[in-house]
Structures are given as structure tokens and as C-alpha cells.
Enzyme design. Sequence first.
Site, PDB file in Angstrom:
ATOM      1  N   ARG B 311      51.252 -52.684 -91.988  1.00 56.79           N
ATOM      2  CA  ARG B 311      50.484 -51.723 -92.220  1.00 56.79           C
ATOM      3  C   ARG B 311      50.197 -50.388 -91.893  1.00 56.79           C
ATOM      4  O   ARG B 311      49.580 -49.364 -92.024  1.00 56.79           O
ATOM      5  CB  ARG B 311      49.039 -52.808 -92.185  1.00 56.79           C
ATOM      6  CG  ARG B 311      48.971 -53.939 -93.206  1.00 56.79           C
ATOM      7  CD  ARG B 311      47.717 -54.067 -93.630  1.00 56.79           C
ATOM      8  NE  ARG B 311      47.719 -55.961 -94.125  1.00 56.79           N
ATOM      9  CZ  ARG B 311      47.718 -56.918 -93.726  1.00 56.79           C
ATOM     10  NH1 ARG B 311      47.197 -57.127 -92.458  1.00 56.79           N
ATOM     11  NH2 ARG B 311      48.305 -57.526 -94.418  1.00 56.79           N
ATOM     12  N   PHE B 502      48.677 -51.415-101.940  1.00 55.31           N
ATOM     13  CA  PHE B 502      49.756 -52.120-101.677  1.00 55.31           C
ATOM     14  C   PHE B 502      49.961 -52.897 -99.801  1.00 55.31           C
ATOM     15  O   PHE B 502      48.534 -51.992 -99.452  1.00 55.31           O
ATOM     16  CB  PHE B 502      51.454 -51.591-101.698  1.00 55.31           C
ATOM     17  CG  PHE B 502      51.725 -50.329-100.934  1.00 55.31           C
ATOM     18  CD1 PHE B 502      50.678 -50.228 -99.938  1.00 55.31           C
ATOM     19  CD2 PHE B 502      53.008 -49.951-101.333  1.00 55.31           C
ATOM     20  CE1 PHE B 502      50.922 -48.652 -99.681  1.00 55.31           C
ATOM     21  CE2 PHE B 502      53.122 -49.683-100.791  1.00 55.31           C
ATOM     22  CZ  PHE B 502      52.764 -48.013 -99.657  1.00 55.31           C
ATOM     23  N   GLU B 503      50.151 -53.904 -99.670  1.00 49.51           N
ATOM     24  CA  GLU B 503      50.769 -54.351 -97.864  1.00 49.51           C
ATOM     25  C   GLU B 503      48.650 -54.274 -98.253  1.00 49.51           C
ATOM     26  O   GLU B 503      48.594 -54.767 -97.523  1.00 49.51           O
ATOM     27  CB  GLU B 503      50.243 -53.213 -97.209  1.00 49.51           C
ATOM     28  CG  GLU B 503      51.881 -52.391 -97.352  1.00 49.51           C
ATOM     29  CD  GLU B 503      52.850 -50.952 -96.365  1.00 49.51           C
ATOM     30  OE1 GLU B 503      51.910 -51.156 -95.327  1.00 49.51           O
ATOM     31  OE2 GLU B 503      53.990 -51.451 -96.218  1.00 49.51           O
ATOM     32  N   GLY B 504      48.269 -55.549 -98.982  1.00 47.69           N
ATOM     33  CA  GLY B 504      46.837 -56.101 -99.303  1.00 47.69           C
ATOM     34  C   GLY B 504      46.518 -55.209 -99.471  1.00 47.69           C
ATOM     35  O   GLY B 504      46.494 -54.380 -99.538  1.00 47.69           O
TER      36      GLY B 504
END
Lengths: 449, 698
Positions: B311, B502-504
Site C-alpha cells: 500500500r 486498488f490495493e484494497g
Amino acid sequence: MNCARCLLRLQSVGFLAPSVRAAVQHAALLQPATALSQITAHNTCGQALRRFHGSPGCYKSQPVPTDPGEEHEDRIKKDKSLITHDDLFERVAREAKTKATFNRVVDVFSKRDIRRRGHVEFIYAALKKMPEFGVERDLTVYNKLLDVFPKEVFVPRNFIQRMFNHYPRQQECGVQLLEQMENYGIMPNVESKVLIVQIFGDKSHPMRKYQRIMYWFPKFKHANPFPVPLQLPEDPVDLARLSLNRIANDLDAKVTVYQMPCTDISESGEEITFPHVVGIQSPDQMELLAKHNPNRPVFVEGPFPLWLRKICVYYYILRADPLPPEEKVEDSYDPERCFDYPLQLDLDLDRDMGDDDSFDVEDVDEGPVFAMCMTSQGDQATLNQWISGLQETNPTLGRVPTLFRLEAGPRELQGVADPGPGYREEGEEEAETDIVVEEEHQRSQGVKQ
Amino acid sequence: MNINRLIALSKSVQFGKILTSNARHATKEVNLPHRTIRTHARNLAYAKDLFLGKVNKAECFPYPEIGNEELEEINSFVAPVEKFFTEEVDSKRIDHEAKIPPETLNGLKELGLFGIQVPEEYGGLGLSNTMYARLGEIISLDGSIAVTLAAHQAIGLKGILIAGSEEQKAKYLPKLASGEHVAAFCLTEPGSGSDAASIQTKATLSEDRKTYLLNGSKIWISNGGFADLMTVFARTEVVGEDGVKKDKITAFIVERAFGGITSGKPEDKLGIRGSNTCEVSFDNCPVPVENVIGEVGGGFKVAMNILNSGRFSMGSAGSGMIKKLIEMTAEYAGSRKQFGKNLSEFGMIQEKFAVMAQNAFVMESMAYLTAGMMDRPGVPDCSLEAAMVKVSDLLPIGCLIVVCVVVSKLNDGIGVLIGYAVVGEQGVQERTKHTPLRCPSVEDQRGGCVVAYPTPTLTNVFSSEGGWICVSEALQVLGGLGYTKNYPYERYLRDCRILLIFEGTNEILRMYIALTGMQYAGKILTGKIKEMKKGNVGVAFEMLGRKLGDALGRKVDLGLTGMDGVVHPGLADSAKKLEQNVAHFGSTVENLLYRYGKTIVEEQLILKRVADVLINLYAMTAVLSRSSRSISIGLRNHDHEVLLANTFCTDAFFKNNYWLTQLQRNSPENQDENIKKIAREVLEKRTYVCSHPLDRTF
């Protein structure tokens, strides 16, 4: 202002007591009489119609025949007309009871006499006959009936007329007409309003009735969150589709027609009818069925009734018994479930009582319902078809013992006069409908008074 | 600060060799105190302490700096990269053709951008997080390239870097660092991104027990079309401790050359069109057992650690982009005339620039504060036991994964320390020892895995949302022109939308931020709250007294200003606001725990506000820390920084106050019940519920 009430007030003031008593007696005598005449005039409802606070004076304010001979004749005529009006409808009805014939009767009456003599009796008779002709839900017919009233005659012209009940019988008849509309759920339109204003004036009782209807009807129009369509589909398959969707109340649920109704001629020349089999199942139900322990049986139960307006249809369900407590598996928390955040906190604190706004609900353990179906023929062979159709999408069902627990119940009641297999129309019998309508009448009047 | 550094310096001589496997660092270690180890126990839990209403000023003050040599090193890296991006990269063409041309990719490889964080011994650049952030600012000028590179190194090869064995690293990292091989990260499957239960790809062990056969398919794989190496997560059958066979997730290194891998058609996306996203299917793809990352069945931890660490990669991206946008837009606003005036003279346009500058400033401050914290070596000691005891302090905050302790939980409080890995920028140090020990203070233990706390996540949420607002404001300044393809604004707008996803997604990240903190605070406060619920008069009076004090306007003093203050007096007002907010936040958290206990997991709207307040508090800290440093050392235009910092802090202060008020019981500002009801009614019908305004009933 009611005469009796007026007198009572005088009484309370405390003078003219004897004459008052006499007057009250007079009024009391008169009122049943008028009520009686009403009943004889129109026996639509089995009870005395709601009256405005009629007074003898008002009663007299009807067009008073000038000489007694004419009055007598008039009465005969009236009595006669009572017969003739009913008779008129009966005579026409011999051909066909349709909207066109009904309209023709009304036209005949309107054209016969410029003064429209006996129109109140005619309207009462017409109102009574409406369901017979199948026009009880037709707004144009009601407007046409309203149109029978002579215009501008009953409109009060001065404040005294306005203060007292002007032409009570006519107003009452107008209100009765509107009330029948109300009972059938027909909302008057602008045309009705214009007619009422022309006939009775804009502060009359029928106008008030009209305004009340227009106040409440729109408010209640969408009160039912699950409205049944006015016109139910004729086709039993479509009807089953509609009913099943209505019971399931799940937007994901899918209706499958396992068999279309058809007739076939077998080799021996016999006619074989295949009943329709329509089922519904949602993905959640499929999931439940997949999880079902194959050692425990599932049951096909039914028939259960479902009423749609005046039609009763029957459905069957596939269900299982609730899980015994020892077989229940709690979904255990899997800490390796979510990659991004903990799905549960490892804390020893519960929700505070002050923030627990859940209700104390007694949960009754019920077995899961896996699918529902409708068919015209509730025998085991037909329902077996449904189960085998379900097996295609639910493979577990093949391994589960299926028990049929069918009741013969309502099937017997239907009798021979069953119009279509699987559902029956109750509105066919005239008498029954009338009873229903009448009951409604009474109820509504009870409320309103 | 100086004393700390001195200590660090002296210790680094002793321990540097032990823990630093990076050859370059070994030679330079004396000059680079920041990249070495400090031995005294440090308390890293800054964001977590905020949940308790404390400010851990040693953590964020002073603002992290880098040495002169490092600065020169960064600048020498940055200059050619910047030149390359302004001269060679044609973003418009990349966007239009939905492909990064090979010559551009080759240029990136030559610059070494495929191995920014791979240690030098494996052929990478071996840059620290701070340097990575600096490069990220430039790389983010083209969204497609940024995403391609991030998918390659922030998540794609991170598995090998964090949890791979020496052999795996030696075999794969050099080629990956040079860009000869491109990596991809294959986790998501049809179903959902965060739900491990949705992973259905199977890995079955062959009869000779030498290879696994992979079967299944993965979706939304960045670089999936051309990646030569993939980190794939699949289910394997593992015999648990109780002898029951269970399906557990395992991570594999899969080469495309193994065969049985097919990539689907690239997805046609809204933005970052040049990056390659597609479905990847595995059909009996043979993977040798040596290619398992970590242990069999331990894939969940690997995945979580990769995701957590990945992240950071986008932290500084937003600020780089906005700084560029401000330049471009200001140029336009200064030259375009309307009604005989420049656009820049209109108040509403001015406001947009203020918003952009403020956002860029805050993002930058947060990104470099976080990077600095992550670079700060956080391994206190070489002894396992000591590490264990301090796990709670270590884990933290700020250090992405400074320590990754693997504990298999036997029963409450007792764990067996199986492995202990230190992840710094130098890679992974692994020690394995089986020492049963009591560790009541280990928190955040999920599936036997300790999670690092989310400072990068805080930065990520703030910059992705700030970035979206700023790009949209910049486009608005140009009006209709910004909406056309003649200007790059629409492309920036499309590209930066992905940052929120993205990335959560930001929703998931907010849950992470709030719940991790709640768990920490809950552990500490449980005893107190229980006493209170039992009706302990003493505790209740203490609470009452504190509330009374707050109501009477008692000044909160957490030591940011004053005698031992760390904030410059010019920012004292803002620091006071931060302190007040922190104290209020602490009592709110306590109150929430009292009211909801562990059921707070269900209260997503409350958690969202908790996360938002925390993000703002961290952002306030970052700007205060940064501007204090700027004033103190007299950086150019530091008065502008002070202005920005004060504006932001005031703004955030009132927002926080509002959110915190909403979190009180029965607060009239709180509309949650209505919000939930509206949503419920809409979702029940799955349509817009209202009648049309033109509908009639009669």
C-alpha cells in the site's frame, strides 16, 4: 339544521314544552314512515338507508302535486314506476346483460319524460341492477346515472334553502350513488363533479360526499404495498407465475415451468390432459437444499390456499423439519478469512444495554422451505414431476427421501362446477357476490354513521 | 534527536553486520546512521496511541530527515528519471493505444526502475522507502507506468522479497530487478477481492511429491498478459494439528515457462489504460515444491503482508501528480482573460488553487513522514524473547513490516515462536527457534500473524481521495477545455480514479484502520470499562470528573507546545487544536468501546468516522511536524508552509469536532439510522423508490 334538534334546544330553554313534545312525537312518527317508504322504494340494502336529518318540512319540499287527484295518481304511478323500472331492466335483460343494454335503459328513461318523473326510484333501481349488468365498476355509467337527475332544480337559491336540507330525497339518492361508487372503489372524475354541482349546487351533501371521497381515495390508493393487479391473467401458467412470485417475495427467485398444460390423445383414443406444473426456487433455497442432510427426509406438503381478489389458487411446498439442536453447526469464525481487516475483534466487551435497541423476539424454529410449486392436479404423480424437475438443478434431492403429505381438503369443496383446474372463480354465483357487496355496504355505513 | 542518532551510530557498528545483508550498506554503514539499527526500545505506536488519547511525540517529531549524501544520491537518481518521463514518455499515446511501447519499457528497465526496492546484492537499486517515495512522485506522472511498476515490485515480487528463501531470492530476484522478467500478483478470483473463501484455485501434490499441479483462474491480474513470473495463491490440503485435513492457502512462485498458463484478453478500462489487466488461468500447471513461498498452508500471512506493505507504493503518487497539475493550471488561469480580468483574479478560482496546494502539501507531508518512519530501523534487540515482549511496541506503526512475527497460537497467551523475520529495506532476516513463551501483550494476532499498523494506509486513503478532488478541481478551472482530449486533465482524472479502488478499496482500508486501532485500545481499556459497568464508584467519578473538566473548557496539554514542546511556537495554535482533538478522540473511542464492545465490527458508519478522524489527526501531525522543521532550519518559503499548515489544521479541527460530535450517543447530527433506512428500502426494492414528481393519483 335538524328540526328535532332545534326543538330539543327550545326544550332546553324551557318553554313551549307540550307542543315540543307533540312535535317530537310527530317527527318520530314521520321518520319511520319515510324510512319505510325508502325501503319499499328500493330494497337494495337490507336495512334503512342513512338519512340526512330529515324534517317533515323538508319532506314536503318535494314537488308537491297541486291537486289531490293528481297526487293519488302520482302515487300509483310511483308504485307502478317502481315495478316498471325494475321491469324495464328485466325486460331488456332478457336479451343480454351488457353495458350497452344498460345504457339503453337509461337513455329510454331519460327521453321518456322531460321532467324525469320518478328519477330517484329509477336511479335506485339502476344502482341495484348494476352488478347484474357487470357495470358496477364503470365510471361512465355512474356519470350517466348522475346525468339522469334534472339539472339546477335542486340547487338552493337562497340562504334559507341552503340552511335547511333542500330536496333531501334527491340529495340522499345522489349520496347513495356516490356511496356505491365508493364501495366498488371507483373514484369520481371531474365530469361527476360538474354534474353534482349542476344538480345539487356546490355546498350540497352529494358535493360533500364527493369531496370526502376525493380526499381519502387518493390517500389510500397506494396503501397496499403488494397490490394485486386488477386484471388477473387468464392463463393458469401466467397466474401461477404471478402467485408464486407473490409468495416468494424474493427478487432472485426463478420461476420454472416444469410442464405446460396440454391435451394429448393416447393410442387407445383416450384424451389425456397434462396439468401445468410451475415451480419457483431462489438461489438461497438452493443453497439450503444443498446443505440439507440427506438422511433426513423432505416433505411435499399442500395444498395451501392463496387468494387473489376473487380467485383462490393452491400451492405446494417442499420443506424439511427444523434441525434438531444437536445437529446445528455454528459458523465458526475463520481468522484467515479476510485479507484486509479483522472480521471480529478479540475483546471481552459486549454491547452496552443502553445501546442495544434490538427487540426481544421469540424465534420459533421453523423448518426451511426449499421450493414452491403450483399445479392444477395435486396428485402425487404430478408433484413427482415437479420433484424430478427440481433434481436437475438440485442434485442432492436425488439422495434425499421425499415424503408426500398431501391433504385432500379444499379440493372436495370445489365440487363439479370447477371452471378451470387448480383455481376457481367464486364470483360466478350472483347471490354470493351480492352478499359480499351488501356486507360491505353495511360495514361502510356503520363506520360512517 | 542528535543523541538518538549518536546512539544509533554507535550501535550500528556493532549490529549493522548482523542484520544488514546489503553489501553496500555494510560498507557505508558508518555514514548512514538512518539505515541501521537502534537498540533501545522504541515505542512506535503513534497512530495507535491516538486511540488512547495520547500523542507520542517522539515518534513523529522531529520530521524525518535524510543525510546529505543520501539526498545527493536521490537527486542523482531523480534527475535522469525526470528527464526520461518528460522527454521519452508519451502518455497520450500510451493511453490511446492502451499499451506501453517496448522502447519505453526498455528505458524504464535501463533506469533500474523495475528493481527499486530490490537489494543491491540481487541487482536492484536497494533504495529506502523515502527514496522510493521520491521516485514515486515522478513515476506517477504516467498512471499506466506507475501501475505496471507497482504491480511488478510493490506486490508482484514482494512475496519473494518478504518471505522467500535464499535460493528463491538468488534465483529470481536478479532477473526481476533488471526487468528481464516481469512479475504479477495473482490473488483475486471471481467472488471477491478480500475474501479468502473466494479462492478456489487448487494446488494438488503429485504422487512423487515433487510438484504441485495448479488449476483454476484468477481475475484482474495487473501485468497478467506478459508477466513471466507470478506469485500465485492456491488452496492446498494441509493436515492440521488435530489431524484433520483442511484446505489452506499457499503461495507459489510460478514461471510462465512452467506451462499450462493462459492469459485472457486485456480488460478495457476507464483509466490506466496502458497497464495490462487480464484474467489468468492455470490448467494443470506444474510447480516444483521448492517454489512454495514460506511454508505450505502459510499463504494467508504472506498475502496479507504483501498487501499491507504494497500500500505504501502509492503514498507519494498523488502529491507528485498534483504538483504538476498546479503548474499547468496556474499557467492557464494566469493567462486566460474573462470580462477583462484574469481567471486568477476570481475568488472561486483562487479557492481551487488553495485547495490543491493544501492537499498536495498534506499528502507530501504524510508520505514522507510515513516513509521516514518506515526507514527508521526498528529492531531493538537480537534476542528473540525481547523481541517477543516488545512486539506490541514494535508493530506498529509506521513501520510497514518491521517485524513480522509468526506465532502459532496454542492457547490463550502462550505461543510458540516459530519464526521471526525482520523486514527492513535490506530484505528479510530470518531466524527460527522454537521457544514457548508467554506473550500476553501480543495483539493484532490474526491467524497467528501479527499485522503491522497502517500508517501507509492512512496516507493512502487521504492521498487517493485528495488526489481525486484536486484533479477534478484542476479540470474545472479549464471548464470545457479540460473535458476535451486536447488537454491531459481528463486522462489524469481517469487515471487517478483507480487510486481509490486498488490495493484494497478505501472502504476496506477504513475498516482496517478503525478496527486495528479499536482492537488495540480495547485490549488496554477492557479492564477499566468492565469496572465501570460493574458500577465501580471510583472509576465512574474519574470519568465524571474528566467529562466535567472537558465541559468547563479545561485546556488539554499533551506536551506538543510549551517547555518541552516539539512544535514551533508559530504553529502553537494548530498544535493546541490537534491536542484538543486527540483528547476528544481518546474519550470518544473509550465511549464507543463502552457502548458497543466487540459488536463495533458491525457498526460500519461509526468505524468510517473513526477512521476519518484518525486520518485527519495523522495528517495534522504530519503538517505540524514538517512545518516546524521548515521554520526551524529556515527552509525556503517556510512561511507559506506555516500558512498551509495552519489553514489545514483549523479546517481539520472543525471537521473532526463535527465527526466526533456525531459519534456521541443520541447526537442530533447523527443521521445513521435514517441513512440505513433509506438504503434498506432502496435495496429491498432494488430500484429508486419514489414516484415520479409528475405522477398523479386522480
